[in-house]
Design a protein around this motif. Structure first.
Motif, PDB file in Angstrom:
ATOM      1  N   THR A 217       0.827  -1.210   0.000  1.00 44.73           N
ATOM      2  CA  THR A 217       0.000   0.000   0.000  1.00 44.73           C
ATOM      3  C   THR A 217       0.864   1.263   0.000  1.00 44.73           C
ATOM      4  O   THR A 217       0.494   2.273  -0.611  1.00 44.73           O
ATOM      5  N   LYS A 218       2.019   1.210   0.657  1.00 42.90           N
ATOM      6  CA  LYS A 218       2.939   2.349   0.600  1.00 42.90           C
ATOM      7  C   LYS A 218       3.503   2.511  -0.811  1.00 42.90           C
ATOM      8  O   LYS A 218       3.643   3.635  -1.306  1.00 42.90           O
ATOM      9  N   MET A 219       3.827   1.402  -1.465  1.00 44.73           N
ATOM     10  CA  MET A 219       4.293   1.470  -2.848  1.00 44.73           C
ATOM     11  C   MET A 219       3.214   2.045  -3.758  1.00 44.73           C
ATOM     12  O   MET A 219       3.492   2.824  -4.673  1.00 44.73           O
ATOM     13  N   ALA A 220       1.973   1.655  -3.508  1.00 48.24           N
ATOM     14  CA  ALA A 220       0.873   2.166  -4.326  1.00 48.24           C
ATOM     15  C   ALA A 220       0.695   3.666  -4.124  1.00 48.24           C
ATOM     16  O   ALA A 220       0.377   4.402  -5.077  1.00 48.24           O
ATOM     17  N   ALA A 221       0.889   4.147  -2.898  1.00 44.83           N
ATOM     18  CA  ALA A 221       0.799   5.591  -2.648  1.00 44.83           C
ATOM     19  C   ALA A 221       1.876   6.326  -3.436  1.00 44.83           C
ATOM     20  O   ALA A 221       1.623   7.403  -4.014  1.00 44.83           O
ATOM     21  N   TRP A 222       3.089   5.757  -3.474  1.00 42.44           N
ATOM     22  CA  TRP A 222       4.147   6.354  -4.297  1.00 42.44           C
ATOM     23  C   TRP A 222       3.737   6.373  -5.762  1.00 42.44           C
ATOM     24  O   TRP A 222       3.907   7.388  -6.454  1.00 42.44           O
ATOM     25  N   ALA A 223       3.206   5.237  -6.257  1.00 48.98           N
ATOM     26  CA  ALA A 223       2.840   5.144  -7.677  1.00 48.98           C
ATOM     27  C   ALA A 223       1.757   6.165  -8.024  1.00 48.98           C
ATOM     28  O   ALA A 223       1.807   6.801  -9.089  1.00 48.98           O
ATOM     29  N   SER A 224       0.789   6.329  -7.150  1.00 43.57           N
ATOM     30  CA  SER A 224      -0.278   7.295  -7.404  1.00 43.57           C
ATOM     31  C   SER A 224       0.285   8.709  -7.510  1.00 43.57           C
ATOM     32  O   SER A 224      -0.069   9.476  -8.418  1.00 43.57           O
ATOM     33  N   HIS A 225       1.175   9.044  -6.598  1.00 44.31           N
ATOM     34  CA  HIS A 225       1.805  10.363  -6.624  1.00 44.31           C
ATOM     35  C   HIS A 225       2.664  10.537  -7.875  1.00 44.31           C
ATOM     36  O   HIS A 225       2.679  11.614  -8.494  1.00 44.31           O
ATOM     37  N   LYS A 226       3.338   9.476  -8.275  1.00 50.71           N
ATOM     38  CA  LYS A 226       4.248   9.542  -9.422  1.00 50.71           C
ATOM     39  C   LYS A 226       3.480   9.702 -10.730  1.00 50.71           C
ATOM     40  O   LYS A 226       3.897  10.443 -11.632  1.00 50.71           O
ATOM     41  N   LEU A 227       2.354   9.026 -10.845  1.00 57.46           N
ATOM     42  CA  LEU A 227       1.665   8.940 -12.128  1.00 57.46           C
ATOM     43  C   LEU A 227       0.573   9.989 -12.303  1.00 57.46           C
ATOM     44  O   LEU A 227       0.176  10.281 -13.437  1.00 57.46           O
ATOM     45  N   SER A 228       0.073  10.548 -11.232  1.00 61.31           N
ATOM     46  CA  SER A 228      -1.045  11.495 -11.332  1.00 61.31           C
ATOM     47  C   SER A 228      -0.785  12.666 -12.275  1.00 61.31           C
ATOM     48  O   SER A 228      -1.685  13.088 -13.010  1.00 61.31           O
ATOM     49  N   PRO A 229       0.426  13.233 -12.311  1.00 56.13           N
ATOM     50  CA  PRO A 229       0.633  14.397 -13.179  1.00 56.13           C
ATOM     51  C   PRO A 229       0.737  14.079 -14.667  1.00 56.13           C
ATOM     52  O   PRO A 229       0.754  14.997 -15.488  1.00 56.13           O
ATOM     53  N   LEU A 230       0.804  12.786 -15.043  1.00 55.11           N
ATOM     54  CA  LEU A 230       1.065  12.447 -16.440  1.00 55.11           C
ATOM     55  C   LEU A 230      -0.105  12.822 -17.340  1.00 55.11           C
ATOM     56  O   LEU A 230      -1.279  12.649 -16.976  1.00 55.11           O
ATOM     57  N   THR A 231       0.200  13.302 -18.523  1.00 56.62           N
ATOM     58  CA  THR A 231      -0.816  13.543 -19.530  1.00 56.62           C
ATOM     59  C   THR A 231      -1.169  12.220 -20.214  1.00 56.62           C
ATOM     60  O   THR A 231      -0.476  11.209 -20.058  1.00 56.62           O
ATOM     61  N   THR A 232      -2.254  12.240 -20.993  1.00 58.46           N
ATOM     62  CA  THR A 232      -2.640  11.043 -21.747  1.00 58.46           C
ATOM     63  C   THR A 232      -1.509  10.604 -22.663  1.00 58.46           C
ATOM     64  O   THR A 232      -1.201   9.407 -22.771  1.00 58.46           O
ATOM     65  N   GLU A 233      -0.859  11.557 -23.320  1.00 52.97           N
ATOM     66  CA  GLU A 233       0.232  11.217 -24.228  1.00 52.97           C
ATOM     67  C   GLU A 233       1.399  10.580 -23.476  1.00 52.97           C
ATOM     68  O   GLU A 233       1.976   9.577 -23.932  1.00 52.97           O
ATOM     69  N   GLN A 234       1.749  11.134 -22.333  1.00 48.85           N
ATOM     70  CA  GLN A 234       2.843  10.565 -21.545  1.00 48.85           C
ATOM     71  C   GLN A 234       2.502   9.157 -21.067  1.00 48.85           C
ATOM     72  O   GLN A 234       3.336   8.262 -21.071  1.00 48.85           O
ATOM     73  N   ARG A 235       1.268   9.007 -20.642  1.00 52.36           N
ATOM     74  CA  ARG A 235       0.856   7.697 -20.139  1.00 52.36           C
ATOM     75  C   ARG A 235       0.962   6.635 -21.225  1.00 52.36           C
ATOM     76  O   ARG A 235       1.539   5.563 -21.014  1.00 52.36           O
ATOM     77  N   GLN A 236       0.402   6.913 -22.401  1.00 54.16           N
ATOM     78  CA  GLN A 236       0.423   5.910 -23.459  1.00 54.16           C
ATOM     79  C   GLN A 236       1.845   5.654 -23.961  1.00 54.16           C
ATOM     80  O   GLN A 236       2.175   4.530 -24.356  1.00 54.16           O
ATOM     81  N   LYS A 237       2.682   6.668 -23.926  1.00 47.52           N
ATOM     82  CA  LYS A 237       4.087   6.454 -24.291  1.00 47.52           C
ATOM     83  C   LYS A 237       4.746   5.516 -23.289  1.00 47.52           C
ATOM     84  O   LYS A 237       5.487   4.605 -23.666  1.00 47.52           O
ATOM     85  N   MET A 238       4.481   5.721 -22.016  1.00 47.82           N
ATOM     86  CA  MET A 238       5.041   4.855 -20.988  1.00 47.82           C
ATOM     87  C   MET A 238       4.554   3.418 -21.147  1.00 47.82           C
ATOM     88  O   MET A 238       5.320   2.458 -20.988  1.00 47.82           O
ATOM     89  N   LEU A 239       3.280   3.251 -21.506  1.00 42.69           N
ATOM     90  CA  LEU A 239       2.690   1.918 -21.587  1.00 42.69           C
ATOM     91  C   LEU A 239       3.134   1.149 -22.825  1.00 42.69           C
ATOM     92  O   LEU A 239       2.819  -0.040 -22.957  1.00 42.69           O
ATOM     93  N   ARG A 240       3.861   1.782 -23.710  1.00 43.67           N
ATOM     94  CA  ARG A 240       4.430   1.043 -24.838  1.00 43.67           C
ATOM     95  C   ARG A 240       5.478   0.056 -24.373  1.00 43.67           C
ATOM     96  O   ARG A 240       5.705  -0.971 -25.013  1.00 43.67           O
ATOM     97  N   ASN A 241       6.126   0.361 -23.280  1.00 44.12           N
ATOM     98  CA  ASN A 241       7.132  -0.545 -22.732  1.00 44.12           C
ATOM     99  C   ASN A 241       6.422  -1.639 -21.932  1.00 44.12           C
ATOM    100  O   ASN A 241       5.355  -1.421 -21.359  1.00 44.12           O
ATOM    101  N   GLU A 242       7.020  -2.806 -21.870  1.00 42.65           N
ATOM    102  CA  GLU A 242       6.425  -3.945 -21.178  1.00 42.65           C
ATOM    103  C   GLU A 242       6.208  -3.618 -19.697  1.00 42.65           C
ATOM    104  O   GLU A 242       7.147  -3.246 -18.997  1.00 42.65           O
ATOM    105  N   PHE A 243       4.958  -3.778 -19.223  1.00 42.03           N
ATOM    106  CA  PHE A 243       4.683  -3.484 -17.825  1.00 42.03           C
ATOM    107  C   PHE A 243       4.063  -4.675 -17.107  1.00 42.03           C
ATOM    108  O   PHE A 243       3.511  -4.536 -16.005  1.00 42.03           O
ATOM    109  N   GLY A 244       4.178  -5.862 -17.706  1.00 41.09           N
ATOM    110  CA  GLY A 244       3.651  -7.048 -17.047  1.00 41.09           C
ATOM    111  C   GLY A 244       2.170  -6.911 -16.798  1.00 41.09           C
ATOM    112  O   GLY A 244       1.415  -6.449 -17.645  1.00 41.09           O
TER     113      GLY A 244
END
Length: 657
Positions: A217-244
């Motif tokens: 849950t602490k890791m998830a809090a970090w992830a939420s903080h890390k990813l919240s500012p991303l734009t749609t374009e940034q998000r989809q660019k990131m998801l092109r890489n393998e994320f399991g």
């Protein structure tokens, strides 16, 4: 597993949104839990109708036989890996394992292969190992597995605290995530974190470790903080890489916590370019990296179960049907050099790099979800095919080591891992696959039990006060016997799987009396009666030889006997080393591996147009052993189960004349 430079999917347009989703209804139409998850630990139950429900893994014990042997070998491997070595890269990343020159502190020996300190994927194996330990504990109740898991969790909590980065935890610096977000080259950091999230939640679910859930849950809090500012374009660019299966991991965390932020994180990992075509019934798999795709669909299945998202259900169903019907080899595996290829082109892809084992591990995960929705026997057929022929055959009985690929090239042979210097993705998924054989033998609805697999085992259905004991040497024998133990007589149905391959019929006896069967292969035989202690069921499915032709060439075919794919023994001439992937500069050297197949090895049989039973004959006194009678270099070839043919060359697909 692929390097980030192999990104082959482009992204465009809008998707489901960026961390802006509201909590969905939690109304319960069925109580099916995520496979293996204890229902009393779930704060968000399944919200869609289901026809079959999973038993907790703790309710099933494998008593003996092939699967028990594999589990025990895998368990010894899991326990043999020292905590200090497993934690080394995590502690180095946190600055905890850096003694000054001349210090008496002795550094642990780093792990090798993909866990080396110079590998960007380091840390993925410990997540798989956490899952494997938890699964072994649930499957055996052996305290050694729980205690080792506890030690690792305590050590990971220390690293998370030392890093002091808002809950971030990994064996590599957070900069890897930044590179992924920016779209620059990096080897799958979210893939690695997925394994860690999954291992932590498995430790909580199967082994009761509350600290593991706290870390996650602490890791998830970090992830939420890390990813919240991303734009749609940034998000989809990131998801092109393998994320399991990051989407799957966060959906499962959400089910455990009920925290809407965890649901938003799960939905954040919706990869539009990969999933939207599947939602629209389009096969977009050609040239796609297979194990980048499959976990995404496991997450889609979980999305449907928790939120009722019909598009996710459509994508998961279409994907499964497409892979199994058009991209799957006889042993249940798929892919060539880790990638899907054009549909229905199996005969053109019989190479030394086929059948990445991780793919099948994830296909079986997906299959379990789909089976619970419909209780369709078709899913159980595939599960048996892939479990017996691929997963069971991944492990070398002599050493306990496992395969990355299972080559379909005639004359090739399996290559195995090493105890501490390989740690490929398939080693990690093998820690799990070889530890959870009890999870898909039995299911239930509100009334009775589904028997899907024929494996010596005991099921304890505590809520019903009933134990079902299964005894068999299947597939070496065709009969399976069940004994009921119950505190009081109980009226309930037993749904006995009637495999699709069982074209020779079935004999069913209850307490020695033959029961007429009206059902056909590919369905379930329902025996509905009042059961008392000592009642017995005897179920016999005669096995017959059959061909499994390549879907693009009927003259290229494997031979199967009942559920078992047979492989021809081609000897041990010129066998070379058995552990590639050791060069950090080229961890994919397997792709160029030279099997040096002797010219004398052949795989053509002149059948004269006769059925397989005319040119393949059983060897008297040797179960599941056959011999060819048709011409093959004028010498008969012995055929044995593919799962049991190790440390020698073999042929699975024959050229038939």
């Amino acid at each position: 597993m692929t390097r980030s430079k192999l990104n082959i999917i482009s992204t465009s347009g809008l998707s489901r949104g960026i961390l802006t989703f509201s909590l969905v209804s939690q109304s319960v139409l069925g109580l099916a839990q995520y496979p293996g998850l204890a229902a009393n630990k779930m704060k968000v139950p399944v919200s869609v109708p289901v026809k079959a429900k999973s038993f907790d893994l703790q309710a099933v014990r494998i008593t003996h036989g092939l699967f028990r042997d594999n589990m025990e070998r895998e368990g010894k491997w899991l326990l043999s890996l020292p905590v200090e070595r497993l934690m080394h890269s995590f502690r180095v990343n946190a600055g905890m394992n850096t003694p000054k020159p001349g210090s008496p502190t002795k550094m642990p020996k780093p792990l090798g292969g993909w866990e080396g300190l110079d590998m960007e994927l380091r840390g993925h194996s410990i997540g798989h190992l956490l899952s494997g330990l938890a699964l072994q504990y649930a499957s055996t109740n052996n305290e050694a597995f729980r205690e080792k898991g506890d030690s690792l969790i305590t050590a990971l909590a220390d690293v998370q605290r030392e890093l002091n980065q808002d809950g971030y935890l990994s064996a590599y610096p957070q900069h890897y995530i930044d590179r992924n977000i920016a779209g620059t080259a990096v080897w799958a950091p979210w893939y690695t974190l997925h394994k860690l999230f999954a291992g932590l939640t498995d430790q909580y679910t199967y082994a009761g470790n509350q600290q593991a859930l706290d870390i996650a849950t602490k890791m998830a809090a970090w992830a939420s903080h890390k990813l919240s500012p991303l734009t749609t374009e940034q998000r989809q660019k990131m998801l092109r890489n393998e994320f399991g299966g990051m989407n799957d991991a966060f959906f499962n965390l959400y089910a455990l916590t009920g925290n809407p932020d965890h649901l938003k994180l799960a939905q954040f990992f919706y990869h539009k370019a990969a999933l939207e075509p599947l939602e629209n019934g389009q096969d977009n798999l050609n040239k796609a990296h297979a194990n980048t795709f499959i976990p995404k669909l496991v997450g889609e299945a979980r999305d449907y179960e928790l939120t009722g998202n019909e598009k996710a259900k459509t994508a998961a169903l279409f994907f499964w049907n497409t892979v199994v019907q058009h991209h799957t080899y006889a042993h249940g595996g798929n892919s060539d050099k880790e990638h899907f290829f054009e549909p229905d082109k199996i005969a053109k892809h019989l190479t030394g790099n086929t059948g990445e084992t991780c793919n099948t591990y994830n296909m079986l995960k997906l299959t379990r979800h789909l089976f619970t929705w419909s209780a369709d026997e078709t899913y159980a057929d595939y599960y048996e095919q892939a479990l017996y022929n691929h997963i069971l055959g991944q492990q070398d009985p002599e050493s306990g080591m496992v395969c990355y690929f299972t080559p379909m090239k005639a004359g090739a042979y399996r290559l195995y891992s090493t105890p501490d210097q390989s740690f490929w993705c398939c080693v990690g998924s093998g820690f799990e696959s070889q530890s959870k054989y009890g999870e898909a033998i039995y299911y239930h609805d509100d009334k009775g039990i589904y028997v899907n697999l024929f494996i010596p085992s005991e099921l304890n259905w505590r809520e019903k006060g009933l134990t079902l004991v299964q005894e068999t040497a299947y597939p070496e024998e065709t009969t399976t016997r069940f004994t009921v133990q119950t505190k009081a007589p109980i009226l309930m149905p037993m749904y006995l799987r009637y495999p699709g391959w069982a074209k020779a019929g079935v004999t069913l006896k209850v307490n020695g009396k033959v029961i007429a069967v009206k059902q056909s292969p590919g369905s379930y035989i329902t025996v509905d009666r009042t059961w008392k202690t000592g009642d017995k069921i005897e179920l016999t499915y005669p096995m017959t030889l059959r061909l499994v032709p390549a879907n693009d060439d009927p003259n290229v075919a494997a031979v199967a006997y009942g559920p078992v794919v047979l492989a021809g023994e081609l000897g041990t001439a010129n066998l070379k080393g058995t552990a590639p992937f050791h060069d950090p500069a080229d961890p994919y050297q397997y792709y160029g591996y030279d099997y040096t197949i002797p010219d004398s090895i052949g795989h053509t049989i002149d059948t004269g147009g006769k059925p397989v039973t005319d040119w393949v004959k059983p060897v008297a006194g040797l179960p599941l052993t056959f011999r060819t009678t048709a011409g093959l270099s004028k010498q008969p070839v012995e055929l044995r189960p593919y799962y049991n043919l190790h440390r020698q060359r073999y042929v699975v697909y024959w050229d038939l004349k």
